[in-house]
Structure formats: C-alpha cells, structure tokens
Design an enzyme around this catalytic site. Sequence first.
Site, PDB file in Angstrom:
ATOM      1  N   PHE A  80      -7.093  -4.774  13.505  1.00  0.00           N
ATOM      2  CA  PHE A  80      -7.594  -3.571  12.861  1.00  0.00           C
ATOM      3  C   PHE A  80      -6.537  -2.478  12.917  1.00  0.00           C
ATOM      4  CE2 PHE A  80     -10.141   0.231  12.257  1.00  0.00           C
ATOM      5  CZ  PHE A  80     -10.862  -0.153  11.140  1.00  0.00           C
ATOM      6  N   VAL A  81      -6.164  -1.972  11.740  1.00  0.00           N
ATOM      7  CA  VAL A  81      -5.108  -0.957  11.676  1.00  0.00           C
ATOM      8  C   VAL A  81      -5.640   0.356  11.085  1.00  0.00           C
ATOM      9  CG1 VAL A  81      -3.189  -2.590  11.535  1.00  0.00           C
ATOM     10  CG2 VAL A  81      -4.326  -1.858   9.420  1.00  0.00           C
TER      11      VAL A  81
ATOM     12  N   ARG B  16      -6.840   8.748   8.866  1.00  0.00           N
ATOM     13  CA  ARG B  16      -6.285   8.521   7.528  1.00  0.00           C
ATOM     14  C   ARG B  16      -4.978   9.276   7.335  1.00  0.00           C
ATOM     15  NH1 ARG B  16     -10.114   5.951   4.226  1.00  0.00           N
ATOM     16  NH2 ARG B  16     -12.289   6.526   4.526  1.00  0.00           N
TER      17      ARG B  16
ATOM     18  N   LYS C 233     -11.597   5.485  -0.512  1.00  0.00           N
ATOM     19  CA  LYS C 233     -10.671   6.580  -0.299  1.00  0.00           C
ATOM     20  C   LYS C 233      -9.374   6.119   0.351  1.00  0.00           C
ATOM     21  CE  LYS C 233     -13.909   8.731   2.104  1.00  0.00           C
ATOM     22  NZ  LYS C 233     -14.759   9.655   2.865  1.00  0.00           N
ATOM     23  N   GLY C 234      -9.403   4.906   0.896  1.00  0.00           N
ATOM     24  CA  GLY C 234      -8.278   4.427   1.697  1.00  0.00           C
ATOM     25  C   GLY C 234      -6.933   4.454   0.990  1.00  0.00           C
TER      26      GLY C 234
ATOM     27  N   ASP D 146      -8.427  -7.647   2.808  1.00  0.00           N
ATOM     28  CA  ASP D 146      -8.855  -8.312   4.045  1.00  0.00           C
ATOM     29  C   ASP D 146      -9.719  -9.516   3.696  1.00  0.00           C
ATOM     30  OD1 ASP D 146      -9.528  -8.885   6.664  1.00  0.00           O
ATOM     31  OD2 ASP D 146     -10.851  -7.172   6.932  1.00  0.00           O
TER      32      ASP D 146
ATOM     33  N   GLU E 179      -4.656  -0.633  -3.891  1.00  0.00           N
ATOM     34  CA  GLU E 179      -5.589  -0.730  -2.766  1.00  0.00           C
ATOM     35  C   GLU E 179      -4.806  -0.597  -1.465  1.00  0.00           C
ATOM     36  OE1 GLU E 179      -8.259  -0.418  -1.345  1.00  0.00           O
ATOM     37  OE2 GLU E 179      -9.562  -2.173  -1.514  1.00  0.00           O
TER      38      GLU E 179
ATOM     39  N   ASP F 253      -8.741   4.220   7.694  1.00  0.00           N
ATOM     40  CA  ASP F 253      -9.503   4.976   8.689  1.00  0.00           C
ATOM     41  C   ASP F 253     -10.207   4.093   9.698  1.00  0.00           C
ATOM     42  OD1 ASP F 253     -11.463   3.947   6.762  1.00  0.00           O
ATOM     43  OD2 ASP F 253     -12.897   5.227   7.818  1.00  0.00           O
TER      44      ASP F 253
HETATM   45  P1  IMP Z   1     -12.230  -6.460   2.132  1.00  0.00           P
HETATM   46  O1  IMP Z   1     -13.310  -6.312   1.117  1.00  0.00           O
HETATM   47  O2  IMP Z   1     -12.725  -7.096   3.395  1.00  0.00           O
HETATM   48  O3  IMP Z   1     -10.968  -7.113   1.617  1.00  0.00           O
HETATM   49  O4  IMP Z   1     -11.920  -5.032   2.681  1.00  0.00           O
HETATM   50  C1  IMP Z   1     -11.129  -4.148   2.092  1.00  0.00           C
HETATM   51  C2  IMP Z   1     -11.472  -2.782   2.641  1.00  0.00           C
HETATM   52  O5  IMP Z   1     -11.870  -2.844   4.000  1.00  0.00           O
HETATM   53  C3  IMP Z   1     -10.249  -1.925   2.616  1.00  0.00           C
HETATM   54  O6  IMP Z   1     -10.137  -1.226   1.415  1.00  0.00           O
HETATM   55  C4  IMP Z   1     -10.449  -1.022   3.813  1.00  0.00           C
HETATM   56  O7  IMP Z   1     -11.179   0.112   3.424  1.00  0.00           O
HETATM   57  C5  IMP Z   1     -11.269  -1.833   4.767  1.00  0.00           C
HETATM   58  N1  IMP Z   1     -10.433  -2.463   5.820  1.00  0.00           N
HETATM   59  C6  IMP Z   1     -10.120  -3.768   5.971  1.00  0.00           C
HETATM   60  N2  IMP Z   1      -9.340  -3.966   7.042  1.00  0.00           N
HETATM   61  C7  IMP Z   1      -9.141  -2.745   7.581  1.00  0.00           C
HETATM   62  C8  IMP Z   1      -8.377  -2.286   8.724  1.00  0.00           C
HETATM   63  O8  IMP Z   1      -7.705  -3.026   9.464  1.00  0.00           O
HETATM   64  N3  IMP Z   1      -8.421  -0.957   8.956  1.00  0.00           N
HETATM   65  C9  IMP Z   1      -9.126  -0.075   8.184  1.00  0.00           C
HETATM   66  N4  IMP Z   1      -9.830  -0.456   7.102  1.00  0.00           N
HETATM   67  C10 IMP Z   1      -9.847  -1.790   6.817  1.00  0.00           C
HETATM   68 MG    MG Z   2     -10.065   0.628   0.734  1.00  0.00          MG
END
Ligand code: IMP
Ligand code: MG
Length: 180
Positions: free
Chosen positions: A152-153, A165, A42-43, A101, A97, A159
Amino acid sequence: MHQDIERILLTEAQIKDRINQLGKELTADYAGKEPVFVGVLKGVVVFYADMVRAFDDHCQMDFMWISSYHGTQSSGSICVKQDVKSDLRGRHVVILEDILDTGRSLQFVVQHLKDKGAASVRICTLLDKPEGRAPGIDLRADYVGFSIPNEFVVGYGLDYNEKYRNLPYVGILKPCVYEK
Ligand code: IMP
Ligand code: MG
C-alpha cells in the site's frame, strides 16, 4: 506527515524523469490526433497536471469521478459520481490513472468510455501493481510509469483515508498508521 512514511519508493526526481519520457512517447503516438485525457479523480490530480504538461501537442482535458475504494481494501463495487462532460464520439481517449491494482476500476472506466463511442481508449497509469489483479481480470495498461510491488503506497495523489495526497513522492506507510 513525513514521519508516517516507512520508506520512499519513488522520489520526486524519478517521477519527473519518467513522466517526461511518457510525455514524449504519448506525443509521438498521438501526433495529429488531439487526444482527450480523461483523469480518474481524485487520486490522479497530481499526476494529471504533470502528465498533460509533458504532452507537447493539442489535447483536451476531462475528468470522471468514480468511487470504489475504502481504506486499504478495494470494495469491488463501482459507481460514477461525476461523468465526463465532453462528447467522446470518434475521439481518441487516454485514461490517466494514479494506480492500477485489482483492475476493477479501470475495467469499468474503459467500458464506460467505449460505450460513449470513443474511437480508441488507452490507459496510462503512473503505478501498476501487476500482482494485485483480481481473479478473472486480465487488464494491462498501455503506458505504465512504474511497476511496483503489492504494497500500500501513498503520496503524489494517492491517499490513505484522504490523507497524504500532497506528498511530493510515493512512499510506503508505516503499518502502525493503518493498524490504529
Ligand atoms: P483497482 O480498481 O483495485 O485497480 O483500484 C484502483 C484504485 O484503488 C486507485 O485509483 C486508487 O484510488 C486505489 N488504490 C489501489 N492501490 C492503492 C494504494 O496502494 N494506495 C492508495 N490507493 C490505492
Ligand atoms: Mg484512483
């Protein structure tokens, strides 16, 4: 809500300007291609709504809902909660997206959409934390709004435990909020 924010990292105005630039780039790069914008729920919802309006040509919209993240830690395992509905065979797909991360989610989504026969799959992410990549994942986004430090943001779609959000900016949470 605002009092839980330690520092605003990106203001509404900064985000708006950057999205307009990305919109121009994408409009030029996808001229005549009628791309499918696949949003990862949902982000992405807030970024998605602004990004598609900055894209000044025909396009289609679709969404995927995956689950992979709990609290402030990436769990690593990913499942599809809701798949795209369109036929992607031969289509040019741009994944939208909120943040890249560890790269686990997008690595999964890219492969998933390629398996559906897309002609091309590119990534457009509002935020990138280059230092966050998991070992063995060498994933790069084709379009990046902002590269940010490994903190962490929240806000602008992102969220913490489903909150924040709807903040119109991207900010860093006070540590006391998630230490509670
Ligand atoms: P990844 O699979 O670790 O690249 O994570 C991607 C997902 O993790 C993103 O779509 C977010 O939903 C969540 N995420 C990663 N870092 C943050 C953050 O700093 N704040 C909030 N959500 C995060
Ligand atoms: Mg996301």
